[in-house]
Design a protein around this motif. Sequence first.
Motif, PDB file in Angstrom:
ATOM      1  N   ASP A 167       0.858  -1.180   0.000  1.00  0.00           N
ATOM      2  CA  ASP A 167       0.000   0.000   0.000  1.00  0.00           C
ATOM      3  C   ASP A 167       0.900   1.238   0.000  1.00  0.00           C
ATOM      4  O   ASP A 167       2.005   1.204   0.543  1.00  0.00           O
ATOM      5  CB  ASP A 167      -0.900   0.031   1.246  1.00  0.00           C
ATOM      6  CG  ASP A 167      -2.028  -0.997   1.174  1.00  0.00           C
ATOM      7  OD1 ASP A 167      -2.065  -1.765   0.201  1.00  0.00           O
ATOM      8  OD2 ASP A 167      -2.858  -1.021   2.102  1.00  0.00           O
ATOM      9  N   ASP A 184      -3.218   0.566  -3.524  1.00  0.00           N
ATOM     10  CA  ASP A 184      -3.082  -0.760  -2.917  1.00  0.00           C
ATOM     11  C   ASP A 184      -2.629  -1.713  -4.017  1.00  0.00           C
ATOM     12  O   ASP A 184      -3.425  -2.119  -4.865  1.00  0.00           O
ATOM     13  CB  ASP A 184      -4.439  -1.185  -2.319  1.00  0.00           C
ATOM     14  CG  ASP A 184      -4.429  -2.605  -1.740  1.00  0.00           C
ATOM     15  OD1 ASP A 184      -3.414  -3.311  -1.886  1.00  0.00           O
ATOM     16  OD2 ASP A 184      -5.446  -2.993  -1.148  1.00  0.00           O
ATOM     17  N   ASP A 296      -8.308  -1.821   1.706  1.00  0.00           N
ATOM     18  CA  ASP A 296      -9.090  -2.884   2.345  1.00  0.00           C
ATOM     19  C   ASP A 296      -8.330  -3.554   3.489  1.00  0.00           C
ATOM     20  O   ASP A 296      -8.797  -4.545   4.044  1.00  0.00           O
ATOM     21  CB  ASP A 296      -9.573  -3.915   1.314  1.00  0.00           C
ATOM     22  CG  ASP A 296      -8.421  -4.645   0.641  1.00  0.00           C
ATOM     23  OD1 ASP A 296      -7.251  -4.312   0.910  1.00  0.00           O
ATOM     24  OD2 ASP A 296      -8.688  -5.561  -0.164  1.00  0.00           O
ATOM     25  N   ASP A 331      -3.434  -7.928   5.978  1.00  0.00           N
ATOM     26  CA  ASP A 331      -3.032  -7.311   4.725  1.00  0.00           C
ATOM     27  C   ASP A 331      -2.251  -6.039   5.062  1.00  0.00           C
ATOM     28  O   ASP A 331      -2.277  -5.571   6.203  1.00  0.00           O
ATOM     29  CB  ASP A 331      -4.306  -6.963   3.924  1.00  0.00           C
ATOM     30  CG  ASP A 331      -4.031  -6.719   2.438  1.00  0.00           C
ATOM     31  OD1 ASP A 331      -2.859  -6.753   2.023  1.00  0.00           O
ATOM     32  OD2 ASP A 331      -5.016  -6.479   1.709  1.00  0.00           O
TER      33      ASP A 331
END
Length: 352
Positions: A167, A184, A296, A331
Amino acid sequence: MGVTSFPHHVCLSVSIEDMSSVGEARRTACAMAKEQGLDETQTGNVAIAVTEACSNIVQHATHGELLLRPWSGSCGEGIEFLALDKGPGMANVATCLRDGYSTGGSRGVGLGAIARLSYDLDVFSAPDKGTVLRMVIGQQSQVKQSDNALDWGVVCVAKSGEAVCGDAWNIRPYQDINTVLVLDGLGHGLPAYEASIEAMRHFVALGEIKPAETLAFLDKNMRITRGAVAAIATIDLRDNKLCFAGVGNITASLLSASTRIAGLVSHNGTLGHSAPTFREHSHPWPSQGVLILHSDGLKSSWDLSSYPGLSQKKPSVIAGVLYRDFANRRDDAVVMVGKAHQSPICWGEINP
Ligand SMILES: [Mn+2]
């Protein structure tokens, strides 16, 4: 990337569990201070402030997290620290900040010391929800910022165990127009990092063009990469206008203080692979406007109105609270918060 090289857009995260992790946080912070060119006094201040902030986490909240990154802004250069915990919080931050305040080994004395060493300090603390302490330590400068420049707060953290973050973000101020990019790179690890770095490289080289055109340009130049989702917003405070374009799942919200007044629409796709629609949408910039963009790596179920007073805090503190409470930890994560410029908060103003 060498082990002593700290990319400016990524926060290092140190998990604070016990006094040995406090030592690790201090050593990491001092290495960053050295690389940033801080002098011995400032490096010493970094060591004291980080030790105090992290010891407070161990003592009062049992565990938490320290985020740190090299920082430069309108008021100087240095290191930005965010100390995050979900502990008991402080009932009265102003009282805790006052030097000498103590209720028998409470966090009072430590906070006073930290406040004196920082030139831009902000705290958000709520009973039973925890504390986010933000401090900047380093060189003050007298650069006058345009009245139309937004302040940006950012937390960008790699997935735990990854050496690089897929990211990324960038801010481009240009003749009173604020442009922000949030990216991202698909997945995580090195291929995601390479995709987002390639997009950033093209973004910073571009002249001032509109968000949708910028996305189309990035798409064309990212074919060799794994691809990325992205959103771009330009905010012109001279006519209170926001223009937004997005491809893929970057969550973008426009708020007035803590009330979400618009979700900004992204179109399906992946830059570099399948992005058929590049369309931008305009919105009036509201009074007490706050723009929040995130990948996300964060759940989008947050509600700023459940944190009374948070929307008045520095954007870095808002980003820190959202990361602390909504990062899914599976993530990479990036969250950016933009709002009108507020002067740095200095110790002299807290305690004149
Ligand atoms: Mn992701």
